[in-house]
Design an enzyme around this catalytic site. Structure first.
Site, PDB file in Angstrom:
ATOM      1  N   GLU A   1       1.910  -3.633   1.084  1.00  0.00           N
ATOM      2  CA  GLU A   1       2.450  -2.271   1.064  1.00  0.00           C
ATOM      3  C   GLU A   1       3.609  -2.208   0.064  1.00  0.00           C
ATOM      4  O   GLU A   1       4.332  -3.182  -0.102  1.00  0.00           O
ATOM      5  CB  GLU A   1       2.956  -1.948   2.486  1.00  0.00           C
ATOM      6  CG  GLU A   1       3.204  -0.494   2.760  1.00  0.00           C
ATOM      7  CD  GLU A   1       3.532  -0.232   4.244  1.00  0.00           C
ATOM      8  OE1 GLU A   1       2.732  -0.601   5.135  1.00  0.00           O
ATOM      9  OE2 GLU A   1       4.601   0.327   4.501  1.00  0.00           O
TER      10      GLU A   1
ATOM     11  N   ASP B   1       6.718   0.567  -0.613  1.00  0.00           N
ATOM     12  CA  ASP B   1       7.271   1.769   0.028  1.00  0.00           C
ATOM     13  C   ASP B   1       8.434   2.400  -0.701  1.00  0.00           C
ATOM     14  O   ASP B   1       9.345   1.702  -1.151  1.00  0.00           O
ATOM     15  CB  ASP B   1       7.876   1.405   1.408  1.00  0.00           C
ATOM     16  CG  ASP B   1       6.851   0.911   2.387  1.00  0.00           C
ATOM     17  OD1 ASP B   1       5.729   1.402   2.354  1.00  0.00           O
ATOM     18  OD2 ASP B   1       7.213   0.020   3.197  1.00  0.00           O
TER      19      ASP B   1
ATOM     20  N   GLU C   1      10.780   5.345   1.036  1.00  0.00           N
ATOM     21  CA  GLU C   1      10.908   6.270   2.161  1.00  0.00           C
ATOM     22  C   GLU C   1      12.356   6.716   2.308  1.00  0.00           C
ATOM     23  O   GLU C   1      13.278   5.958   2.070  1.00  0.00           O
ATOM     24  CB  GLU C   1      10.340   5.698   3.453  1.00  0.00           C
ATOM     25  CG  GLU C   1      10.857   4.353   3.834  1.00  0.00           C
ATOM     26  CD  GLU C   1      10.008   3.679   4.919  1.00  0.00           C
ATOM     27  OE1 GLU C   1       9.084   4.293   5.459  1.00  0.00           O
ATOM     28  OE2 GLU C   1      10.303   2.510   5.212  1.00  0.00           O
TER      29      GLU C   1
END
Ligand SMILES: *[C@@H]1O[C@H](CO)[C@@H](O)[C@H](O)[C@H]1NC(C)=O
Ligand SMILES: *[C@@H]1O[C@H](CO)[C@@H](O)[C@H](O)[C@H]1NC(C)=O
Length: 288
Positions: free
Chosen positions: A106, A108, A110
């Site tokens: 993953e 990310d 955020e």
């Protein structure tokens, strides 16, 4: 006169409806809905400005979308304007993931909301084979809820580059023998959800539903990557992919990363000795 203006109105309504239908069709071509379709808005700003999609979060649910295409390396970019005012508890994301498995990869970006007047935190993280304790968090040099800003992830076999408005703020390099996402194809996700239990001031400040619905518009989405076809297990790279496939930060760009680390970094896993009592992950001691 009245007839003419109502005819004009009818044309305008038709235009608006077909624009919306166009935006929605375009959305459906590229993405799958995550959660409730009623929580996604569409807008077509015309040929030059492109489509805008908005995510909504209320007491019933959050929302999101994910790319139908799976990518193995590429560059991925979007403009977002975050929830303003009291955004505590909300989490707005733009990320790549290979799926839910315990060994997933993953990448990310955020945003953890905050009470009015307190700064948003932009969290960046990399997961490789299920290991994801690699956060760098930033207070940005602008208010990300005041206007649209561009967030970009470049992912190639050498490194991952995080950029804000064209300014590289982090690079995560591949080192021999250390985890790096390099074999699992990923889809691109954008989500808005209630992360009250965790997001703001370590979960002590919860979401204020009084301020709902929370809405985040996304526009100018751009994915330029090698597309993986599950059926044939083949990956096809677009023309011109060399430019980002080989991209690493040069001296000038590394200076902006150092600038961001000095001025904006609010958390660095490589400085969190409490979390890694047995020693820091291998990449922590390496030079960029
Ligand atoms: C929210 O504001 C507080 C106080 O300024 C700050 O300590 C915190 O890092 C901010 N962000 C989050 C996500 O809690
Ligand atoms: C797909 O191809 C990669 C190498 O290109 C290989 O490592 C992997 O095992 C293959 N997966 C399947 C399901 O055949």
């Amino acid at each position: 006169m009245a007839a003419r203006s109502s005819a004009l109105l009818a044309v305008l309504v038709l235009l608006a409806v077909s624009f919306l239908a166009g935006a929605k069709a375009d959305f459906d071509d590229q993405f799958e809905v995550i959660g409730d379709r009623d929580h996604i808005g569409y807008r077509d700003d015309g040929k030059d400005k492109g489509q805008e999609f908005s995510l909504e979060l209320d007491q019933e649910s959050g929302s999101g979308f994910k790319s139908k295409a799976k990518y193995l390396f590429g560059e991925f970019e979007v403009k977002m304007k975050l929830v303003d005012g009291n955004s505590a508890g909300t989490v707005t994301s733009f990320y790549l993931t290979s799926g839910e498995s315990a060994t997933h990869d993953e990448i990310d970006i955020e945003f953890m909301g905050n009470s009015s007047g307190d700064p948003y935190v932009m969290n960046t993280n990399v997961w490789a084979s299920g290991d994801g304790k690699k956060e760098h968090q930033f207070y940005l040099w602008f208010d990300p809820s005041a206007d649209f800003h561009t967030y970009k992830i470049t992912w190639n076999p050498k490194n991952i580059i995080f950029e804000v408005d064209g300014v590289p703020v982090r690079t995560f390099k591949k080192y021999d023998g250390l985890p790096f996402p390099s074999s699992r194809p990923m889809t691109v996700h954008a989500t808005l959800w209630d992360g009250s239990y965790w997001a703001t001031q370590h979960g002590t400040v919860k979401i204020h539903w009084r301020h709902h619905p929370f809405v985040v518009p996304y526009k100018a989405y751009h994915a330029n990557g090698c597309v993986h076809d599950k059926a044939t297990n083949k990956t096809a790279c677009p023309a011109g992919s060399d430019a980002w496939m080989r991209r690493e930060l040069g001296e000038e760009e590394l200076k902006t990363v150092a600038w961001a680390e000095r001025n904006c970094l609010s958390y660095n896993y490589c400085a969190d000795g409490w979390r890694f009592p047995k020693g820091f992950p291998g990449e922590c001691g390496r030079d960029l």
